[in-house]
Design a protein around this motif. Structure first.
Motif, short mmCIF file in Angstrom:
data_model
loop_
_atom_site.label_atom_id
_atom_site.label_comp_id
_atom_site.label_asym_id
_atom_site.label_seq_id
_atom_site.Cartn_x
_atom_site.Cartn_y
_atom_site.Cartn_z
N GLY A 76 30.27 31.87 43.25
CA GLY A 76 31.34 31.63 44.22
C GLY A 76 31.36 32.63 45.35
N GLU A 77 32.43 32.60 46.11
CA GLU A 77 32.56 33.46 47.28
C GLU A 77 33.59 34.56 47.05
OE1 GLU A 77 33.46 31.40 50.84
OE2 GLU A 77 31.45 30.54 50.98
N LEU A 78 33.35 35.65 47.77
CA LEU A 78 34.31 36.76 47.73
C LEU A 78 35.02 36.88 49.08
CD1 LEU A 78 35.60 39.29 46.51
CD2 LEU A 78 33.58 40.58 47.25
N HIS A 79 36.33 36.71 49.02
CA HIS A 79 37.16 36.90 50.21
C HIS A 79 38.03 38.13 49.98
CE1 HIS A 79 36.93 32.64 51.95
NE2 HIS A 79 36.11 32.67 50.92
N THR A 80 38.35 38.82 51.07
CA THR A 80 39.31 39.91 50.93
C THR A 80 40.29 39.82 52.07
OG1 THR A 80 39.57 42.27 50.48
CG2 THR A 80 37.98 41.68 52.19
N ALA A 81 41.50 40.30 51.80
CA ALA A 81 42.55 40.24 52.82
C ALA A 81 43.13 41.62 53.05
CB ALA A 81 43.66 39.29 52.35
N VAL A 82 43.52 41.87 54.27
CA VAL A 82 44.26 43.10 54.55
C VAL A 82 45.48 42.72 55.38
CG1 VAL A 82 42.74 43.67 56.52
CG2 VAL A 82 44.17 45.45 55.48
N VAL A 83 46.64 43.19 54.90
CA VAL A 83 47.91 42.78 55.49
C VAL A 83 48.61 43.99 56.10
CG1 VAL A 83 50.10 41.60 55.03
CG2 VAL A 83 48.10 41.08 53.62
N GLY A 84 48.84 43.94 57.38
CA GLY A 84 49.61 44.99 58.06
C GLY A 84 48.77 46.20 58.44
N GLY A 85 49.33 47.00 59.34
CA GLY A 85 48.64 48.20 59.81
C GLY A 85 47.58 47.83 60.83
N VAL A 128 42.94 41.77 47.55
CA VAL A 128 43.86 42.22 48.59
C VAL A 128 43.78 43.74 48.70
CG1 VAL A 128 46.23 42.17 49.45
CG2 VAL A 128 45.38 40.29 48.02
N ALA A 129 43.45 44.21 49.88
CA ALA A 129 43.29 45.64 50.10
C ALA A 129 44.65 46.35 50.10
CB ALA A 129 42.59 45.88 51.44
N ALA A 173 41.81 29.82 46.68
CA ALA A 173 41.33 30.85 45.75
C ALA A 173 41.54 30.41 44.31
CB ALA A 173 42.07 32.16 46.01
N ASP A 174 40.62 30.87 43.45
CA ASP A 174 40.76 30.62 42.02
C ASP A 174 41.21 31.87 41.29
OD1 ASP A 174 39.44 27.86 41.82
OD2 ASP A 174 37.96 29.05 42.92
N LEU A 175 40.84 33.01 41.88
CA LEU A 175 41.17 34.26 41.22
C LEU A 175 41.68 35.25 42.27
CD1 LEU A 175 41.07 35.86 38.54
CD2 LEU A 175 38.89 36.77 39.31
N LEU A 176 42.84 35.83 41.97
CA LEU A 176 43.44 36.82 42.86
C LEU A 176 43.29 38.19 42.21
CD1 LEU A 176 45.26 37.36 45.37
CD2 LEU A 176 47.22 36.99 43.85
N VAL A 177 42.74 39.15 42.96
CA VAL A 177 42.51 40.49 42.41
C VAL A 177 43.24 41.52 43.26
CG1 VAL A 177 40.76 42.17 41.72
CG2 VAL A 177 40.22 39.73 41.64
N VAL A 178 44.17 42.22 42.63
CA VAL A 178 45.08 43.15 43.32
C VAL A 178 44.99 44.49 42.61
CG1 VAL A 178 47.56 43.54 43.77
CG2 VAL A 178 46.60 41.25 44.04
N PRO A 179 45.18 45.62 43.33
CA PRO A 179 45.15 46.91 42.64
C PRO A 179 46.31 47.05 41.65
CG PRO A 179 45.15 47.21 45.04
CD PRO A 179 45.42 45.76 44.77
N ASN A 180 46.04 47.69 40.53
CA ASN A 180 47.14 48.02 39.61
C ASN A 180 47.76 49.34 40.07
OD1 ASN A 180 48.37 47.09 36.94
ND2 ASN A 180 48.16 49.29 36.65
N SER A 181 48.37 49.29 41.22
CA SER A 181 48.99 50.46 41.82
C SER A 181 50.49 50.21 41.86
CB SER A 181 48.46 50.62 43.24
OG SER A 181 48.75 49.44 43.97
N VAL A 182 51.24 51.20 42.28
CA VAL A 182 52.69 51.04 42.36
C VAL A 182 53.03 49.88 43.29
CG1 VAL A 182 54.84 52.14 43.08
CG2 VAL A 182 53.16 53.43 41.75
#
Ligand SMILES: Cc1cc2nc3c(=O)[nH]c(=O)nc-3n(C[C@H](O)[C@H](O)[C@H](O)COP(=O)(O)OP(=O)(O)OC[C@H]3O[C@@H](n4cnc5c(N)ncnc54)[C@H](O)[C@@H]3O)c2cc1C
Ligand SMILES: Nc1ncnc2c1ncn2[C@@H]1O[C@H](COP(=O)(O)O)[C@@H](O)[C@H]1O
Lengths: 316, 263
Positions: A34-43, A6-7, A87-96
């Motif tokens: 496997g496959e790589l998907h990415t999502a961008v939400v908003g903006g 997730v961006a 999805a099998d694996l969710l990858v999110v930034p370790n940001s605030v």
């Protein structure tokens, strides 16, 4: 295994970590065929999608919901999307912001979550590496589950490059507005102030090793002798000893001076985020295991109360 | 109004240390109240002092040895404390945020708080995830990394600032009940007064087992297994100046002059 990243964006800018997630995600997708998907939400999701179309990305999901980050919206959308793409694996930034919704999504999906991951591998199951005790030791965690979520430390993976040929589709999320119980009312830029540490060629930077407010005189004396500017790690600002405009790090300023002298600073990841681009880094610290020595070019493993006076003497 | 504050005793590792299995040899560890939780306690006590009818309850998951640490929260003004522990927990593997949230949620179910304050992260584990996971378990609203808090009890809203990266703060209104994860610098944590420390000795510190909370050992089984602990290889190639302070200072001075500093 289908990996979904997730961006992250803020005030119209896609944040770099979004592209780093693609590299981490691609590695895992490759390891499992496997496959790589990415999502961008908003903006401006279309513009963001264009930038996210890097080599190795199979699918981009745009979700046109709101301008800025809202964790209630993100939690619902990412939860639904993880289901929709299986999805099998969710990858999110370790940001605030990542830490403001990833735990909720993982919990809702009933997937285990490993945060602030610095390395990932897959061999029948996922193994994540993270740091403990202020980066003094590393630990590996085996994830005994078919599906999992991780938050990835920024700047650990290189940004994905090249141009991809990902499919781009608009995901129609079903956001329950009554479950949106927080409202972002604005942003505030902190700082301003009198000193501009980003403009200094030489920074004498002081951390909690200085122990007492009175001892700061020593640091200002050194700065004067070197014709340098004083900056600091966060605890000194939290204590009210120095103004916020002198704080280096994730939530302070990013500095890139010719010379950065870190005195009594351990080198926590949030501090390093603000100074690792300095040309020459010097560390003075009693602890030979302090992580600051990992990024320093020159080090003195000794008591600052001995070294700093001697150094001032040298310049008088 | 009731405020629950979660507090953790954290491990601080000496400069020189040895690894013992999956942990640090206890001889090289000192324990203290998590820095972030100190600010959370202060935030709760300030709300208590500013309003009427506010009870502050500190909650910890930890063995008997952590009692001194939780008493610090009592000495600083929390009204009473709850400690969760038993043999099953002592034998458990990794206490990850999900497991901890489950336990704290069970306490919250008994206490029925309006507001829960946690720290942003624990200094030793640094998961940074227990607060938001807890909110999800409780069905509460939440906000992570709060460095300014203005509570409007009448309206049932917390006006908060969330500290983002790069000196930017997000201004957010959060509906109560809520979990807020508190960032350092939000206030000035007080030192416990002698009177506070004395009073803390007689404040209630309840002890709950899993069974007391209606949980079983199965509820604290985590799919996460810690498999290794090691000192990372130094990635650095720092030139370390050796010798007395005078000698190292002189070498550093030479280097700095070479770089045109101070000349
Ligand atoms: C969301 C978030 C954002 C953050 N943002 C920032 C940020 O922008 N900037 C930032 O700096 N931190 C930030 N932090 C905090 C960060 O995690 C660390 O807590 C902080 O950087 C530690 O500061 P320090 O190195 O001065 O203190 P410590 O980690 O306590 O280190 C003190 C060091 O001084 C050394 N020392 C002690 N005595 C002496 C002596 N006599 N001589 C020489 N050395 C001595 C010790 O060995 C130790 O290494 C953030 C944290 C979070 C969770
Ligand atoms: N064992 C514990 N007992 C009570 N509170 C805890 C415990 N572990 C974590 N917390 C709370 O959760 C916050 C975040 O911790 P973590 O997610 O472990 O980084 C801490 O600042 C504490 O307020």
């Amino acid at each position: 295994m289908t990996v979904l990243t997730v961006a992250e964006h803020r005030r119209g800018e896609l944040r770099d970590v979004s592209l780093e997630l693609l590299t981490a995600g691609r590695e895992l997708a490759d390891a499992t065929g496997g496959e790589l998907h990415t999502a961008v939400v908003g903006g401006d999701v279309e513009a963001f999608a264009e930038r996210l179309d890097r080599e190795g990305v199979d699918a981009i999901h745009t979700v046109d919901e709101g301008e800025e980050f809202n964790h209630d919206v993100y939690t619902q959308v990412v939860h639904q999307l993880a289901d929709a793409v299986d999805a099998d694996l969710l990858v999110v930034p370790n940001s605030v912001n990542g830490l403001d919704y990833a735990p909720a999504v993982a919990s809702r999906l009933d997937w285990p979550l490993v945060t602030d991951v610095v390395d990932l591998s897959y061999d029948d199951e996922l193994t994540a590496t993270r740091e403990l005790y202020g980066s003094k030791v590393e630990t590996t965690i085996d994830v005994h589950a078919d599906r999992a979520a991780v938050t990835v430390r920024p700047a650990e993976w290189p940004a994905a490059e090249g141009t991809g040929d990902a499919t781009v589709d608009a995901f129609d999320a079903d956001v329950d507005e009554s479950a949106v119980r927080s409202t972002v009312t604005g942003f505030e830029e902190v700082g301003g102030g009198e000193v501009d540490i980003t403009d200094a060629d030489v920074l004498v930077s002081v951390g909690r090793g200085i122990e007492e407010e009175e001892n700061l005189n020593l640091i200002f004396d050194l700065a004067e002798a070197l014709d340098a500017t004083v900056s600091a790690s966060r605890p000194l600002i939290d204590n009210g000893w120095l103004a916020k405009d002198r704080q280096v790090g994730q939530s302070g300023k990013v500095v890139t001076p010719d010379v950065y002298i870190a005195i009594g600073i351990s080198g926590a990841v949030q501090h390093v985020a603000g100074m690792k681009g300095s040309d020459t880094i010097v560390a003075i610290n009693t602890d030979p295991n302090a992580p600051i020595f990992d990024i320093a070019d020159y080090g003195i493993q000794d008591d600052l109360f001995e070294v700093v006076p001697a150094l001032i003497e040298e310049f008088q | 109004m009731k405020i629950l504050v979660t507090v953790k005793e954290v491990a601080d590792v000496d400069d020189e240390f040895e690894i013992d299995g999956l942990g640090i040899d206890d001889r090289y560890v000192t324990y203290d109240l998590n820095e972030w939780d100190d600010y959370a306690v202060e935030a709760a006590v300030q709300i208590q002092e500013a309003g009427e009818d506010v009870e502050v309850v500190a909650v910890t998951i930890g063995d008997t040895d952590t009692e001194d640490t939780i008493r610090q929260a009592l000495a600083k003004g929390a009204d009473r404390a709850v400690r969760v522990w038993d043999d099953a927990l002592a034998a458990a593997g990794l206490l990850d945020p999900e497991t901890k949230a489950r336990l704290i949620a069970a306490v919250a179910a008994e206490e029925d708080p309006d507001l829960v304050l946690t720290g942003v992260q624990s200094a030793d584990d640094g998961f940074g995830a227990t607060g938001v996971t807890l909110a999800e378990h409780l069905g509460f609203e939440w906000a992570a990394v709060v460095n300014d808090l203005d509570l409007d009890r009448e309206a049932g809203v917390a006006h908060v600032h969330r500290e983002l990266e790069g000196g930017v703060e997000e201004l957010t209104d959060v509906e109560l009940p809520a979990v807020l994860t508190i960032q350092t610098g939000i206030n000035e944590p007080r030192y416990a007064s002698l009177r506070g420390i004395r009073q803390a000795q007689s404040k209630e510190l309840a002890e709950y087992t899993l069974a007391d909370l209606g949980l079983t050992a199965a509820d604290i089984e985590s799919p996460l297994e810690q498999t290794d602990l090691y000192e990372p290889e130094s990635e650095g190639d720092a030139t370390v100046f050796e010798g007395s302070a005078e000698e190292t200072a002189s070498e550093l001075a030479g280097l700095l002059r070479e770089k045109g500093v101070g000349s």
